[in-house]
Design an enzyme around this catalytic site. Structure first.
Site, PDB file in Angstrom:
ATOM      1  N   ASP A  43       9.595   2.857   1.658  1.00  0.00           N
ATOM      2  CA  ASP A  43       8.415   3.641   1.994  1.00  0.00           C
ATOM      3  C   ASP A  43       8.218   3.565   3.504  1.00  0.00           C
ATOM      4  O   ASP A  43       7.667   2.606   4.032  1.00  0.00           O
ATOM      5  CB  ASP A  43       7.190   3.098   1.256  1.00  0.00           C
ATOM      6  CG  ASP A  43       5.916   3.877   1.566  1.00  0.00           C
ATOM      7  OD1 ASP A  43       5.899   4.607   2.572  1.00  0.00           O
ATOM      8  OD2 ASP A  43       4.936   3.735   0.817  1.00  0.00           O
ATOM      9  N   LYS A  67       3.073  11.457   6.658  1.00  0.00           N
ATOM     10  CA  LYS A  67       2.249  11.290   7.852  1.00  0.00           C
ATOM     11  C   LYS A  67       2.811  12.032   9.064  1.00  0.00           C
ATOM     12  O   LYS A  67       2.573  13.214   9.231  1.00  0.00           O
ATOM     13  CB  LYS A  67       2.007   9.810   8.135  1.00  0.00           C
ATOM     14  CG  LYS A  67       1.154   9.152   7.039  1.00  0.00           C
ATOM     15  CD  LYS A  67       0.570   7.844   7.491  1.00  0.00           C
ATOM     16  CE  LYS A  67      -0.201   7.144   6.375  1.00  0.00           C
ATOM     17  NZ  LYS A  67      -1.382   7.869   5.908  1.00  0.00           N
ATOM     18  N   PHE A 121       0.858  -1.178   0.000  1.00  0.00           N
ATOM     19  CA  PHE A 121       0.000   0.000   0.000  1.00  0.00           C
ATOM     20  C   PHE A 121       0.894   1.227   0.000  1.00  0.00           C
ATOM     21  O   PHE A 121       1.591   1.514   0.969  1.00  0.00           O
ATOM     22  CB  PHE A 121      -0.941   0.048   1.205  1.00  0.00           C
ATOM     23  CG  PHE A 121      -1.857   1.250   1.143  1.00  0.00           C
ATOM     24  CD1 PHE A 121      -3.003   1.211   0.361  1.00  0.00           C
ATOM     25  CD2 PHE A 121      -1.541   2.424   1.797  1.00  0.00           C
ATOM     26  CE1 PHE A 121      -3.835   2.320   0.260  1.00  0.00           C
ATOM     27  CE2 PHE A 121      -2.367   3.538   1.714  1.00  0.00           C
ATOM     28  CZ  PHE A 121      -3.513   3.490   0.935  1.00  0.00           C
TER      29      PHE A 121
END
Length: 402
Positions: free
Chosen positions: A226, A255, A141
């Site tokens: 990531d 984030k 994801f």
């Protein structure tokens, strides 16, 4: 519109149904706790998918944002501003890289890494133009842009959004040999989550990241990590790659970099990689804006103390020990690292969403994924007492289905 029921009804009627929220309407939050519009309090055990590592309303982050709001919020990158140099140098030092390229959202940062890797492949590695490929993992994801969902194996994210972007080879996560086999002369990068979050907090086998690093080096391929969810203290280290002493060629961050205040993302790499980008070839009006940089600088300052990494490591041991005690009592498997866990519920008892709703009724906010799994990621500032209380609520919620 003042009640939760009224606000939910209008939200469902007037907005696209691209999310399926739990029935709670949050009004304010402090630390690890949130309060809904009726005044009910809940312990946040999701942290905005790790965006709120430092808690809601962290005083140092809010102070930095408020101070910057008095002076300057946006210039676009047509001009320099006085927060940018410090952010670039600070994030570069935190990652150990020469340069950064700031964006806004995590998906933008992933797209940026893909573009940089392809350009590096053509200009530096010598791959034939328009032939570059990137090795990616099953159950990944990385966002939901059209390019990213092109190499997703989640049909909910992918189906009916084609035609799909070519240039990606999907292999099994956790298998270094699968990566080695997939690499060919046109491979420019391996894109990997050190821990797969959306898939259920999947931790790869010990030594896997080390092997990926070695394979990439041997084949002159960029390793792209990531760390949007796994990085910035969540797992008990600054980056999840640090658990194996691995340094990727490109970090992808987001984030928590925005402290739960504004969207901030970036990639970090050395000049021999990021130097391939020239003026006009990539950018964003809001990427690296003054407010984002001021907030990012406050986040970097917090991480430079090492306090949050150590706290996540210590409380993570407490969390996982208590969660393992639930195995055989409605829980099948527990995975994770630091203050991050994936809990597989016995599917014969309940779905992950049913347990999440039962937790909501007991004052804890968590979220399901892939049917029977619940993701837990409390703010790193959570107290040990609150942490243990939340796991007790989970045990009680599961027991209610037996």
């Amino acid at each position: 519109m003042t009640t939760s029921a009224e606000l939910i009804e209008v939200s469902e009627r007037r907005s696209a149904h691209n999310y399926h929220p739990l029935p709670v309407v949050i009004h304010e939050a402090h630390g690890a706790w949130v309060t809904d519009v009726e005044g009910r309090r809940y312990l946040d055990f999701l942290s905005g998918y790790s965006s709120l590592n430092f808690g809601h309303g962290n005083a140092k982050i809010i102070e930095a944002a408020q101070e910057q709001l008095k002076h300057l919020t946006l210039t676009s990158r047509a001009f320099y501003h006085d927060q940018f140099a410090r952010f670039s140098a600070g994030l570069g030092d935190l990652t150990g890289k020469d340069m950064i390229l700031p964006m806004n959202t995590g998906a933008e940062a992933v797209e940026t890494a893909i573009k940089v890797a392809r350009k590096w492949g053509y200009l530096v590695k010598g791959v034939e133009r328009d032939k570059a490929n990137i090795v990616v993992m099953e159950d990944n994801f990385h966002g939901r842009t059209t390019t990213i969902i092109s190499f997703s194996t989640d049909e909910d994210a992918r189906a009916d959004f084609g035609p799909y972007t070519p240039g990606f080879t999907v292999v099994k996560y956790g298998s270094a040999e699968a990566i080695r086999t997939a690499i060919d002369a046109n491979t420019v990068a391996v894109l990997i989550e050190p821990i797969q979050g959306e898939a259920g907090v999947l931790v790869p086998p010990d030594g896997y990241l080390t092997q990926v690093r070695e394979i990439c080096t041997e084949n002159n391929v960029l390793m792209i990590a990531d760390e949007i969810q796994s990085g910035l203290g969540r797992t008990g280290e600054t980056f999840a790659c640090d658990h194996e002493g691995v340094v990727p060629d490109i970090y992808v961050l987001g984030k928590a970099l925005g402290g739960g205040v504004v969207p901030v993302s970036a990639i970090a790499a050395n000049e021999d990689v990021l130097g391939v980008i020239k003026p006009g070839q990539h950018g964003s009006t809001f990427g690296g804006n003054p407010l984002a940089c001021a907030v990012g600088n406050a986040v970097i300052d917090l991480l430079n103390t090492g306090e949050y990494q150590a706290r996540a490591a210590r409380l993570g041991e407490v969390l996982h020990e208590r969660l393992r005690g639930l195995i055989g009592h409605g829980v099948v498997t527990v995975r994770g690292r630091g203050l991050w866990a994936g809990v597989d519920i016995d599917s014969s008892l309940a779905t992950g969403r049913e347990v999440s709703k039962a937790l909501l009724a007991r004052g804890v906010l968590a979220k399901d994924t892939h049917g029977s799994t619940i993701r837990l990621a409390p703010p790193i500032v959570i107290s040990e007492e609150d942490l243990l209380w939340a796991v007790d609520q989970l045990a009680d919620a599961i027991a209610s289905f037996r």
